[in-house]
Design a protein around this motif. Structure first.
Motif, PDB file in Angstrom:
ATOM      1  N   ASN A 172       5.946  27.327 -44.254  1.00 37.81           N
ATOM      2  CA  ASN A 172       6.615  26.036 -44.163  1.00 37.81           C
ATOM      3  C   ASN A 172       5.599  25.014 -43.625  1.00 37.81           C
ATOM      4  O   ASN A 172       5.495  24.776 -42.426  1.00 37.81           O
ATOM      5  CB  ASN A 172       7.829  26.145 -43.230  1.00 37.81           C
ATOM      6  N   VAL A 173       4.820  24.430 -44.546  1.00 41.81           N
ATOM      7  CA  VAL A 173       3.747  23.509 -44.156  1.00 41.81           C
ATOM      8  C   VAL A 173       4.343  22.132 -43.867  1.00 41.81           C
ATOM      9  O   VAL A 173       4.925  21.495 -44.736  1.00 41.81           O
ATOM     10  CB  VAL A 173       2.681  23.393 -45.261  1.00 41.81           C
ATOM     11  N   THR A 174       4.189  21.690 -42.622  1.00 41.30           N
ATOM     12  CA  THR A 174       4.746  20.400 -42.215  1.00 41.30           C
ATOM     13  C   THR A 174       3.680  19.369 -41.877  1.00 41.30           C
ATOM     14  O   THR A 174       3.984  18.184 -41.715  1.00 41.30           O
ATOM     15  CB  THR A 174       5.651  20.579 -40.978  1.00 41.30           C
ATOM     16  N   VAL A 180      -2.218  22.540 -32.929  1.00 44.47           N
ATOM     17  CA  VAL A 180      -1.661  23.839 -32.521  1.00 44.47           C
ATOM     18  C   VAL A 180      -1.493  23.867 -31.006  1.00 44.47           C
ATOM     19  O   VAL A 180      -0.466  24.324 -30.472  1.00 44.47           O
ATOM     20  CB  VAL A 180      -2.565  24.996 -32.991  1.00 44.47           C
ATOM     21  N   ALA A 181      -2.496  23.381 -30.280  1.00 50.37           N
ATOM     22  CA  ALA A 181      -2.432  23.357 -28.811  1.00 50.37           C
ATOM     23  C   ALA A 181      -1.274  22.500 -28.319  1.00 50.37           C
ATOM     24  O   ALA A 181      -0.658  22.798 -27.276  1.00 50.37           O
ATOM     25  CB  ALA A 181      -3.746  22.820 -28.250  1.00 50.37           C
ATOM     26  N   ALA A 182      -0.953  21.457 -29.088  1.00 49.59           N
ATOM     27  CA  ALA A 182       0.136  20.565 -28.703  1.00 49.59           C
ATOM     28  C   ALA A 182       1.503  21.122 -29.087  1.00 49.59           C
ATOM     29  O   ALA A 182       2.536  20.501 -28.791  1.00 49.59           O
ATOM     30  CB  ALA A 182      -0.067  19.202 -29.347  1.00 49.59           C
ATOM     31  N   GLY A 183       1.525  22.283 -29.741  1.00 50.05           N
ATOM     32  CA  GLY A 183       2.789  22.903 -30.111  1.00 50.05           C
ATOM     33  C   GLY A 183       3.410  22.333 -31.368  1.00 50.05           C
ATOM     34  O   GLY A 183       4.602  22.549 -31.632  1.00 50.05           O
ATOM     35  N   ILE A 184       2.619  21.625 -32.175  1.00 47.49           N
ATOM     36  CA  ILE A 184       3.147  21.040 -33.408  1.00 47.49           C
ATOM     37  C   ILE A 184       3.404  22.113 -34.458  1.00 47.49           C
ATOM     38  O   ILE A 184       4.282  21.973 -35.305  1.00 47.49           O
ATOM     39  CB  ILE A 184       2.160  19.979 -33.948  1.00 47.49           C
ATOM     40  N   GLY A 185       2.647  23.198 -34.410  1.00 47.13           N
ATOM     41  CA  GLY A 185       2.827  24.277 -35.360  1.00 47.13           C
ATOM     42  C   GLY A 185       1.760  25.344 -35.184  1.00 47.13           C
ATOM     43  O   GLY A 185       1.027  25.350 -34.179  1.00 47.13           O
ATOM     44  N   VAL A 186       1.660  26.246 -36.157  1.00 48.92           N
ATOM     45  CA  VAL A 186       0.642  27.298 -36.144  1.00 48.92           C
ATOM     46  C   VAL A 186      -0.203  27.148 -37.406  1.00 48.92           C
ATOM     47  O   VAL A 186       0.203  26.486 -38.357  1.00 48.92           O
ATOM     48  CB  VAL A 186       1.283  28.704 -36.077  1.00 48.92           C
ATOM     49  N   GLY A 187      -1.375  27.796 -37.410  1.00 56.23           N
ATOM     50  CA  GLY A 187      -2.232  27.660 -38.580  1.00 56.23           C
ATOM     51  C   GLY A 187      -3.181  28.819 -38.753  1.00 56.23           C
ATOM     52  O   GLY A 187      -3.501  29.526 -37.788  1.00 56.23           O
ATOM     53  N   PHE A 188      -3.631  29.029 -39.978  1.00 54.30           N
ATOM     54  CA  PHE A 188      -4.601  30.087 -40.264  1.00 54.30           C
ATOM     55  C   PHE A 188      -5.990  29.628 -39.806  1.00 54.30           C
ATOM     56  O   PHE A 188      -6.394  28.484 -40.068  1.00 54.30           O
ATOM     57  CB  PHE A 188      -4.599  30.414 -41.758  1.00 54.30           C
ATOM     58  N   GLU A 232       8.838  29.070 -38.630  1.00 54.30           N
ATOM     59  CA  GLU A 232       7.766  28.392 -37.888  1.00 54.30           C
ATOM     60  C   GLU A 232       7.122  27.307 -38.759  1.00 54.30           C
ATOM     61  O   GLU A 232       7.006  27.444 -39.974  1.00 54.30           O
ATOM     62  CB  GLU A 232       6.712  29.410 -37.453  1.00 54.30           C
ATOM     63  N   LYS A 233       6.708  26.230 -38.113  1.00 55.11           N
ATOM     64  CA  LYS A 233       6.016  25.154 -38.808  1.00 55.11           C
ATOM     65  C   LYS A 233       4.524  25.493 -38.915  1.00 55.11           C
ATOM     66  O   LYS A 233       3.917  25.896 -37.932  1.00 55.11           O
ATOM     67  CB  LYS A 233       6.198  23.837 -38.066  1.00 55.11           C
ATOM     68  N   PHE A 234       3.956  25.293 -40.103  1.00 50.28           N
ATOM     69  CA  PHE A 234       2.548  25.611 -40.336  1.00 50.28           C
ATOM     70  C   PHE A 234       1.730  24.342 -40.523  1.00 50.28           C
ATOM     71  O   PHE A 234       2.193  23.363 -41.113  1.00 50.28           O
ATOM     72  CB  PHE A 234       2.386  26.516 -41.564  1.00 50.28           C
ATOM     73  N   ILE A 235       0.501  24.401 -40.018  1.00 49.36           N
ATOM     74  CA  ILE A 235      -0.459  23.310 -40.165  1.00 49.36           C
ATOM     75  C   ILE A 235      -1.559  23.807 -41.099  1.00 49.36           C
ATOM     76  O   ILE A 235      -2.071  24.914 -40.933  1.00 49.36           O
ATOM     77  CB  ILE A 235      -1.062  22.911 -38.810  1.00 49.36           C
ATOM     78  N   ARG A 236      -1.941  22.996 -42.062  1.00 49.35           N
ATOM     79  CA  ARG A 236      -2.899  23.451 -43.064  1.00 49.35           C
ATOM     80  C   ARG A 236      -4.062  22.462 -43.188  1.00 49.35           C
ATOM     81  O   ARG A 236      -3.904  21.267 -42.956  1.00 49.35           O
ATOM     82  CB  ARG A 236      -2.196  23.599 -44.415  1.00 49.35           C
ATOM     83  N   LEU A 237      -5.225  22.998 -43.546  1.00 50.43           N
ATOM     84  CA  LEU A 237      -6.398  22.153 -43.779  1.00 50.43           C
ATOM     85  C   LEU A 237      -6.250  21.484 -45.136  1.00 50.43           C
ATOM     86  O   LEU A 237      -6.095  22.145 -46.159  1.00 50.43           O
ATOM     87  CB  LEU A 237      -7.679  22.987 -43.731  1.00 50.43           C
ATOM     88  N   PRO A 281       0.157  28.470 -30.371  1.00 52.78           N
ATOM     89  CA  PRO A 281       0.098  27.912 -29.009  1.00 52.78           C
ATOM     90  C   PRO A 281       0.274  29.022 -27.979  1.00 52.78           C
ATOM     91  O   PRO A 281       1.026  29.969 -28.196  1.00 52.78           O
ATOM     92  CB  PRO A 281       1.270  26.922 -28.992  1.00 52.78           C
ATOM     93  N   ASN A 282      -0.454  28.922 -26.890  1.00 48.25           N
ATOM     94  CA  ASN A 282      -0.413  29.953 -25.843  1.00 48.25           C
ATOM     95  C   ASN A 282       0.808  29.735 -24.947  1.00 48.25           C
ATOM     96  O   ASN A 282       0.704  29.477 -23.741  1.00 48.25           O
ATOM     97  CB  ASN A 282      -1.702  29.902 -25.023  1.00 48.25           C
ATOM     98  N   THR A 283       1.980  29.885 -25.564  1.00 49.01           N
ATOM     99  CA  THR A 283       3.246  29.701 -24.855  1.00 49.01           C
ATOM    100  C   THR A 283       3.902  31.055 -24.620  1.00 49.01           C
ATOM    101  O   THR A 283       3.397  32.094 -25.061  1.00 49.01           O
ATOM    102  CB  THR A 283       4.186  28.812 -25.686  1.00 49.01           C
ATOM    103  N   ALA A 284       5.031  31.047 -23.950  1.00 44.55           N
ATOM    104  CA  ALA A 284       5.722  32.303 -23.616  1.00 44.55           C
ATOM    105  C   ALA A 284       6.044  33.105 -24.869  1.00 44.55           C
ATOM    106  O   ALA A 284       6.039  34.342 -24.852  1.00 44.55           O
ATOM    107  CB  ALA A 284       6.996  31.982 -22.833  1.00 44.55           C
ATOM    108  N   GLN A 285       6.325  32.413 -25.984  1.00 42.54           N
ATOM    109  CA  GLN A 285       6.683  33.090 -27.236  1.00 42.54           C
ATOM    110  C   GLN A 285       5.563  34.000 -27.746  1.00 42.54           C
ATOM    111  O   GLN A 285       5.820  35.063 -28.316  1.00 42.54           O
ATOM    112  CB  GLN A 285       7.021  32.036 -28.299  1.00 42.54           C
TER     113      GLN A 285
END
Length: 296
Positions: free
Chosen positions: A211-213, A226-234, A184-189, A165-169
């Motif tokens: 840590n796939v959530t 990812v845009a909603a800040g739920i997590g990050v993903g490859f 960090e929480k990960f999002i996976r296909l 997410p394009n946040t301050a972090q």
């Protein structure tokens, strides 16, 4: 019986006149008479009888004529039917898509716009070797890994980024180490076995466990999450498309060479493989051009 004998018999049976039949067949009369006699000897029955200066079919001849006429007509149609079948097979391309499905589907759509006569039969079956072209993916492709008996292989390396997410972090970052993201929480296909396996292999190389959530079967859904800040993903940028969401950034992963190889294999299964190879050449060029555009 020879096919020529049958041809001669049918013509004489039609005209009931040897001289006229010989003229129609463009052969001399003695040769025609001899062919008919030879056919009668082989069958063991008389096919014609003399009637004044003309000839007539015997009862056996009539029976043979009625049975043979449609059979001979079907035999004469076979070469054209075979050519039509071969042409249909040549115009049909069986494409097994096991990776980069969005990219490959877009390529098929673009190709069909200018080649409407080609039918691309899309399948997705990891167990089959029945295909003309197959698209697979590996962390690092090696010829010995390919058990498809391919005649031609194209390999293209695709970089895998981390979508955040394009946040301050993350706002000021252009690259990142996965080891800094242990919490960090990960999002996976979900459902993409080959791609998931590659990501796991790359993480294992550096001793990182994601840590796939959340899992989704749709790349767009992952982008929105990812845009909603739920997590990050490859995110494989070439296959899934550019990141056009203002709330997302793509960061280069620094721990190891995070990439995968997209492999397009060709098998020459037909008597005429020209249309299949034409599509194969388009597909490989399409992938290369997409990569060039991404760099620009």
């Amino acid at each position: 019986m020879e096919l020529t004998q049958l041809k001669y018999f049918l013509e004489v049976a039609r005209t009931e006149h040897v001289t006229q039949s010989a003229k129609n067949l463009c052969i001399v009369q003695p040769a025609l008479t001899q062919a008919i006699h030879k056919l009668e000897d082989e069958l063991g029955v008389a096919l014609f009888k003399t009637s004044g200066r003309n000839i007539k079919l015997t009862e056996s001849g009539k029976f043979f004529y009625e049975k043979m006429l449609p059979l001979y007509a079907n035999m004469m149609e076979l070469p054209e039917q075979l050519r039509a079948t071969a042409n249909k097979q040549n115009n049909n391309v069986k494409l097994n898509v096991l990776a980069a499905s969005t990219l490959i589907t877009n390529a098929v759509i673009e190709y069909k716009q200018n080649n409407s006569d080609i039918n691309v039969d899309l399948i997705q079956n990891e167990e089959t070797n029945i295909f003309d072209i197959c698209v697979r993916t590996y962390a690092t492709y090696k010829p010995e890994l390919d058990n498809t008996n391919s005649d031609k292989t194209f390999v293209h390396s695709e970089k895998i980024f981390l979508a955040v997410p394009n946040t301050a972090q993350y706002k000021k970052l252009s690259s990142i180490s996965l080891l800094d993201l242990k919490d960090e929480k990960f999002i996976r296909l979900y459902g993409s076995k080959q791609y998931r396996k590659i990501c796991n292999e790359l993480c294992d190389r550096i001793g990182f466990h994601a840590n796939v959530t959340f899992e989704s079967d749709n790349a767009t859904a992952i982008k929105e999450a990812v845009a909603a800040g739920i997590g990050v993903g490859f995110w494989p940028k070439l296959s899934w498309g550019k990141m056009d969401h203002k709330k997302i950034k793509l960061l280069e992963i620094t721990d190891t060479e995070f990439k995968r190889d997209i492999v397009v294999s060709l098998r020459r299964n037909k008597q005429d493989n020209s249309k299949t190879e034409q599509f194969y050449n388009f597909l490989t060029k399409y992938i290369q051009q997409k990569q060039t555009r991404k760099r620009k």
